[in-house]
Design an enzyme around this catalytic site. Structure first.
Site, short mmCIF file in Angstrom:
data_model
loop_
_atom_site.label_atom_id
_atom_site.label_comp_id
_atom_site.label_asym_id
_atom_site.label_seq_id
_atom_site.Cartn_x
_atom_site.Cartn_y
_atom_site.Cartn_z
N ARG A 399 0.84 -1.21 0.00
CA ARG A 399 0.00 0.00 0.00
C ARG A 399 0.87 1.26 0.00
NH1 ARG A 399 -2.85 4.03 2.64
NH2 ARG A 399 -5.04 4.22 1.97
N CYS A 400 1.94 1.23 0.79
CA CYS A 400 2.84 2.39 0.83
C CYS A 400 3.44 2.69 -0.54
CB CYS A 400 3.98 2.13 1.81
SG CYS A 400 3.50 2.03 3.54
N MET A 401 3.69 1.65 -1.33
CA MET A 401 4.39 1.82 -2.61
C MET A 401 3.48 2.20 -3.76
SD MET A 401 7.24 -1.21 -2.69
CE MET A 401 6.03 -2.53 -2.80
#
Length: 410
Positions: A399-401
């Site tokens: 999700r962060c990426m």
């Protein structure tokens, strides 16, 4: 294209996503400056690139259009004056080393093609790259071991944080840490000047000039009417309040904002490192963010009697608050690491709770978090694992990426 940005949930089928392939900025990490640049370790570039390419191809295999930040930024800067303005702002915000004339560094950067310019700005400018005039001042003769005129930006592969899609608009965020402040400037120029977005008058719900920080890892779109935002180490309650007021006064679909307070520490950097939505009624959660009886501080923000007033309701149960805003009688919180104190701490450190939903009940996760992945499957979730030995060193997961640009409505 009716709306170049359209995200009304965390789980709607992902159609378009923005990524950033790790580059030279990762190789410019050294042990002496890891803390300053917000890293705990140095990824091995050839492998982290292979893992990121695998992640991108995994998304393409599921029909997702993959855009790259570095490519869009280069395509946005076609005008000569625009290039110069962008470089000026990057140098000013990057506080490029005062011992080198601003103009010298600017001329060096502008000597590159657009693609090379963007890569150079992202990768950083080392002092040994630029020939400076003969040293005639005392400060110039002082030995300075700091290797950069312009710092690298190794956190850029976490595209989730500098901006966040909210409905048909987005927030372009003021990042809390100086090492990341310049990152959202790329999205500002892309939205304003890239032909994919520039003619659509995309609403900016909160811009990067607002004085209090907010980051995309704390912004979760629960459904068309509700967003959740973490009050975290990186996101200020004042920014959440301002965003809520802007949303309530400028559009009529989003009616509630859940402000969820989480512990302010590096391990729990953003809300999405400890809590993500994986299906209509299922969420991953790191148990350590809750008190002994599952208690937390949650504040439900709604429109007040005027544009500058909010109705705020306090809740101590995440489960009950979610059921209320989502209109559900039951929902499931799936604990990272199965709730085992060792497995949950280990897998949360490697982003076991940081899942990327690409459709309802279908998520992308890191392969290393096998306890959490098994538990997700036991709850009926389709889990697509991606390689993670080097990607996980940056303390961010799938999700962060990724920054969703378009999702189907649910």
């Amino acid at each position: 294209m009716k709306h170049p940005i359209h995200v009304t949930s965390e789980i709607g089928e992902l159609q378009t996503v923005l990524l950033k392939r790790p580059g030279k900025e990762v190789e410019n990490l050294t042990p002496d400056y890891l803390q300053q640049l917000l890293f705990d370790d140095i990824p091995y570039l050839p492998i982290i690139q292979k893992e990121h390419d695998y992640f991108a191809q995994t998304l393409r295999n599921r029909g997702v259009e993959v855009l790259y930040l570095e490519k869009l930024a280069a395509e946005a800067l076609v005008d000569k004056k625009l290039r110069e303005e962008f470089v000026d702002r990057i140098l000013k915000e990057g506080q490029a080393d005062v011992n080198v004339a601003h103009q010298t560094l600017k001329e060096y950067l502008l000597s590159f093609s657009n693609e090379e310019l963007i890569q150079k700005i992202m990768g950083g400018v080392r002092k040994n790259e630029i020939e400076t005039s003969k040293k005639t001042h005392l400060y110039e003769l002082m030995e300075d071991h700091y290797p950069f005129y312009l710092d690298p930006m190794p956190n850029l592969y976490f595209t989730r944080d500098p901006a966040a899609s909210v409905g048909d608009g987005l927030t372009i965020n003021k990042m809390r840490e100086p090492a990341r402040r310049r990152e959202s400037l790329f999205m500002e120029y892309i939205i304003k000047y890239h032909p994919r977005f520039s003619s659509h008058n995309v609403p900016i719900w909160l811009d990067r000039d607002y004085k209090f920080p907010i980051e995309g890892g704390d912004e979760l779109i629960l459904n068309e009417e509700t967003i959740a935002i973490g009050v975290s180490a990186r996101t200020s309650a004042k920014a959440i309040e301002r965003l809520a007021k802007n949303l309530f006064s400028r559009q009529n679909k989003i009616k509630k904002v859940l402000a969820i307070e989480i512990p302010k520490c590096r391990a729990f950097m953003h809300l999405d490192t400890v809590f993500t939505m994986v299906d209509y009624d299922k969420f991953t959660i790191h148990p350590a963010i809750q008190g002994p009886k599952g208690n937390m501080n949650i504040y439900i923000l709604e429109k007040g009697p005027d544009e500058e007033t909010l109705k705020i309701t306090h809740s101590t149960s995440l489960m009950e608050a979610l059921k209320e805003v989502l209109g559900l009688s039951e929902l499931v919180l799936i604990p990272c690491g199965g709730g085992d104190v060792i497995a949950s701490a280990r897998e949360q450190w490697n982003d076991g709770s940081n899942t990327l939903a690409i459709a309802p009940g279908v998520v992308v996760t890191y392969d290393r978090n096998y306890v959490s992945n098994t538990l997700l499957r036991e709850h009926g979730i389709e889990v697509i694992e991606v390689l993670s030995s080097e990607l996980s060193r940056g303390r961010g997961g799938p999700r962060c990426m990724s920054m969703p640009i378009v999702r189907k409505d649910i």
